[in-house]
Scaffold this motif. Sequence first.
Motif, mmCIF file in Angstrom:
data_model
loop_
_atom_site.group_PDB
_atom_site.id
_atom_site.type_symbol
_atom_site.label_atom_id
_atom_site.label_comp_id
_atom_site.label_asym_id
_atom_site.label_seq_id
_atom_site.Cartn_x
_atom_site.Cartn_y
_atom_site.Cartn_z
ATOM 1 N N THR A 6 0.840 -1.203 0.000
ATOM 2 C CA THR A 6 0.000 0.000 0.000
ATOM 3 C C THR A 6 0.876 1.254 0.000
ATOM 4 O OG1 THR A 6 -0.128 0.003 2.407
ATOM 5 C CG2 THR A 6 -1.854 -1.168 1.219
ATOM 6 N N TYR A 7 0.335 2.320 -0.585
ATOM 7 C CA TYR A 7 1.105 3.554 -0.778
ATOM 8 C C TYR A 7 0.369 4.791 -0.276
ATOM 9 C CZ TYR A 7 4.382 0.893 -3.628
ATOM 10 O OH TYR A 7 5.313 -0.011 -4.056
ATOM 11 N N SER A 8 -0.593 4.637 0.642
ATOM 12 C CA SER A 8 -1.205 5.812 1.257
ATOM 13 C C SER A 8 -1.659 5.421 2.659
ATOM 14 C CB SER A 8 -2.399 6.317 0.433
ATOM 15 O OG SER A 8 -3.471 5.411 0.522
ATOM 16 N N GLN A 9 -1.905 6.440 3.488
ATOM 17 C CA GLN A 9 -2.335 6.158 4.858
ATOM 18 C C GLN A 9 -3.659 5.416 4.864
ATOM 19 O OE1 GLN A 9 -2.146 10.205 6.492
ATOM 20 N NE2 GLN A 9 -0.282 9.639 7.564
ATOM 21 N N ARG A 12 -3.196 1.816 3.706
ATOM 22 C CA ARG A 12 -2.518 1.068 4.763
ATOM 23 C C ARG A 12 -3.491 0.708 5.893
ATOM 24 N NH1 ARG A 12 2.313 4.334 7.181
ATOM 25 N NH2 ARG A 12 0.565 5.611 7.847
ATOM 26 N N ARG A 32 3.307 -1.877 5.846
ATOM 27 C CA ARG A 32 2.268 -1.480 4.895
ATOM 28 C C ARG A 32 2.114 -2.475 3.757
ATOM 29 N NH1 ARG A 32 4.630 1.331 0.593
ATOM 30 N NH2 ARG A 32 6.855 1.546 0.862
ATOM 31 N N ARG A 50 -7.706 -2.883 -4.083
ATOM 32 C CA ARG A 50 -7.399 -2.100 -5.272
ATOM 33 C C ARG A 50 -8.626 -1.299 -5.713
ATOM 34 N NH1 ARG A 50 -3.293 -3.914 -9.547
ATOM 35 N NH2 ARG A 50 -4.616 -5.554 -10.295
ATOM 36 N N GLY A 55 -4.525 3.272 -7.432
ATOM 37 C CA GLY A 55 -3.078 3.229 -7.608
ATOM 38 C C GLY A 55 -2.297 3.199 -6.310
ATOM 39 N N ASP A 56 -2.953 3.366 -5.175
ATOM 40 C CA ASP A 56 -2.253 3.277 -3.896
ATOM 41 C C ASP A 56 -2.086 1.827 -3.443
ATOM 42 O OD1 ASP A 56 -1.871 5.960 -3.700
ATOM 43 O OD2 ASP A 56 -3.708 6.324 -2.561
ATOM 44 N N VAL A 57 -2.545 0.896 -4.267
ATOM 45 C CA VAL A 57 -2.384 -0.519 -3.945
ATOM 46 C C VAL A 57 -1.665 -1.201 -5.103
ATOM 47 C CG1 VAL A 57 -3.586 -2.694 -3.527
ATOM 48 C CG2 VAL A 57 -4.449 -0.580 -2.505
ATOM 49 N N GLN A 58 -0.562 -1.880 -4.797
ATOM 50 C CA GLN A 58 0.186 -2.613 -5.808
ATOM 51 C C GLN A 58 0.013 -4.107 -5.537
ATOM 52 O OE1 GLN A 58 4.388 -1.988 -5.506
ATOM 53 N NE2 GLN A 58 4.859 -3.347 -7.201
ATOM 54 N N THR B 103 -0.711 9.415 -11.870
ATOM 55 C CA THR B 103 -1.663 8.315 -11.691
ATOM 56 C C THR B 103 -1.010 6.998 -12.096
ATOM 57 O OG1 THR B 103 -2.496 8.677 -13.896
ATOM 58 C CG2 THR B 103 -3.732 9.690 -12.100
ATOM 59 N N VAL B 104 -1.510 5.936 -11.504
ATOM 60 C CA VAL B 104 -1.051 4.586 -11.817
ATOM 61 C C VAL B 104 -2.239 3.871 -12.433
ATOM 62 C CG1 VAL B 104 -0.186 2.428 -10.889
ATOM 63 C CG2 VAL B 104 0.464 4.579 -9.820
ATOM 64 N N GLU B 105 -2.151 3.550 -13.716
ATOM 65 C CA GLU B 105 -3.293 2.881 -14.325
ATOM 66 C C GLU B 105 -2.801 1.850 -15.328
ATOM 67 O OE1 GLU B 105 -6.842 2.913 -13.577
ATOM 68 O OE2 GLU B 105 -6.040 1.168 -14.579
ATOM 69 N N ARG B 183 4.751 5.041 -8.179
ATOM 70 C CA ARG B 183 4.703 4.539 -6.799
ATOM 71 C C ARG B 183 5.842 5.112 -5.966
ATOM 72 N NH1 ARG B 183 3.516 -0.678 -9.328
ATOM 73 N NH2 ARG B 183 1.244 -0.732 -9.465
ATOM 74 N N ARG B 186 4.405 8.138 -4.672
ATOM 75 C CA ARG B 186 3.420 7.838 -3.622
ATOM 76 C C ARG B 186 4.114 7.441 -2.322
ATOM 77 N NH1 ARG B 186 -2.022 6.468 -6.172
ATOM 78 N NH2 ARG B 186 -1.683 7.448 -8.176
ATOM 79 N N GLU B 187 5.223 6.731 -2.459
ATOM 80 C CA GLU B 187 5.948 6.337 -1.260
ATOM 81 C C GLU B 187 6.522 7.566 -0.545
ATOM 82 O OE1 GLU B 187 8.219 2.908 -1.920
ATOM 83 O OE2 GLU B 187 9.189 2.987 0.044
ATOM 84 N N ARG B 189 5.242 10.524 -0.696
ATOM 85 C CA ARG B 189 4.087 11.200 -0.095
ATOM 86 C C ARG B 189 3.709 10.557 1.235
ATOM 87 N NH1 ARG B 189 -1.399 10.822 -3.326
ATOM 88 N NH2 ARG B 189 -1.096 8.666 -2.681
ATOM 89 N N LEU B 190 3.694 9.215 1.236
ATOM 90 C CA LEU B 190 3.329 8.515 2.470
ATOM 91 C C LEU B 190 4.317 8.821 3.584
ATOM 92 C CD1 LEU B 190 1.462 6.522 3.881
ATOM 93 C CD2 LEU B 190 2.798 4.653 2.905
ATOM 94 N N GLU B 193 3.603 12.266 4.831
ATOM 95 C CA GLU B 193 2.369 12.289 5.627
ATOM 96 C C GLU B 193 2.603 11.707 7.017
ATOM 97 O OE1 GLU B 193 -0.962 11.932 2.041
ATOM 98 O OE2 GLU B 193 -0.285 10.128 3.088
ATOM 99 N N ASP B 194 3.381 10.612 7.059
ATOM 100 C CA ASP B 194 3.683 10.014 8.358
ATOM 101 C C ASP B 194 4.509 10.966 9.217
ATOM 102 O OD1 ASP B 194 2.286 7.741 7.837
ATOM 103 O OD2 ASP B 194 4.010 6.527 7.277
#
Lengths: 112, 280
Positions: A6-9, A12, A32, A50, A55-58, B103-105, B183, B186-187, B189-190, B193-194
């Motif tokens: 996961t890639y966001s709070q 997670r 995570r 997902r 996209g925050d889930v791989q 975006t991841v698509e 990603r 995104r990592e 960013r996470l 945020e933490d």
Amino acid sequence: MLLVVTYSQAARATLRNVCQSHETVVVRRFGRAALFAATELGAFLALRLRAKHGGDVQLSQTEPFNEFTEVDEEIREAAMAYEARDSPSTPYAKFATGTDYPSPERMRDREL
Amino acid sequence: MSVVTVRVGTRAYSGRGVDLRAESVAPAAVYEAAAMGDVNDRVVVESPKPSEGYETLWCIRGEPTTSVVRSLEAAARSRGQATPEDDERASVEAALAELDVPTVETTAARRRVARVGADEERLRERVAELRGRLQARREAGASVDSVRQTLSETAGRLAEVETERIAAEQALERAEREAAAARDARERRLRLEDRAANLARAARRRLAESVYNEFASALRSLPGEAEPGSTPGEFRGDPVSARLAAVRVADLDAPVVLCVDRFDDADAAADALDAPVVRI
């Protein structure tokens, strides 16, 4: 198995909840990320994550690694020999120089 | 302590404590009028601009939803207190705002690989079947022209689909590489945020502890049952009392909306809370 990263709070937090309520599906948890069993229920839970977090889930598929089928003998032997070296501070590139062991550069460009 | 004036329609109420129980006014209407200066509505509040923390502490109701630590942080902030964590948190939040997260698509690419792969599999089986039939007809001495024709067409389609499958797999690999880069963002960013959340928590704890002694003595002066202990984590007791004491410690300027029966009247509440009060 299914590797879920996961890639966001929020993603997670959802993963944490899923892991708590479906212990039998979760093979391993790492912060995570988690490994889900390779079952339809594992896939269902992974796809729910997902669907919720995009996209925050791989999601990746993993399997146990068998070096005796996947890797040439020289790589295995180089690893064993390097871990058994006399001087702990010698970097591998130096260790391999002048021996039959493969250089890091050569290994980097050769796919399994 | 300042005096507030609240206008409800054409009627005006003034004082340190204002009793609006005769009016039908929602707590949020007072908050919006005081905090946003919303003059278009039926309720108008004339008071100093609210200080920081007002958005947390403005209301005292039967079931407070804010934790003691958060209430105390708001109280300390209302008095202008800051923490060493504030600057770093501001810079982390600025970095977060600037972070570009692509975006991841890859769904369409995955679906295409699966669809083309299934087509290829089907055609491959069909070619094998036709070869078998051709062989059987040859052995039986039957005519083979029609089967040979079908086999040739099917083999041609199979070759096309193979090419398409390779293209689809390459497209998916490209999409996965782009996703990996996205990603990474995104990592980052996470992590930010933490970090921001950890700094906020540390600041909250520090601020709550800094006013805890005052909070404990405020509790003793106010109605309700509570055992403050010596740190915010040790607080046991009535959450409404905790909120009252936090408000007393705070320096809010704008009126507090009181929705509970703990004081004789609005003036007594204003005295006890050391803040202007609107009783609803």
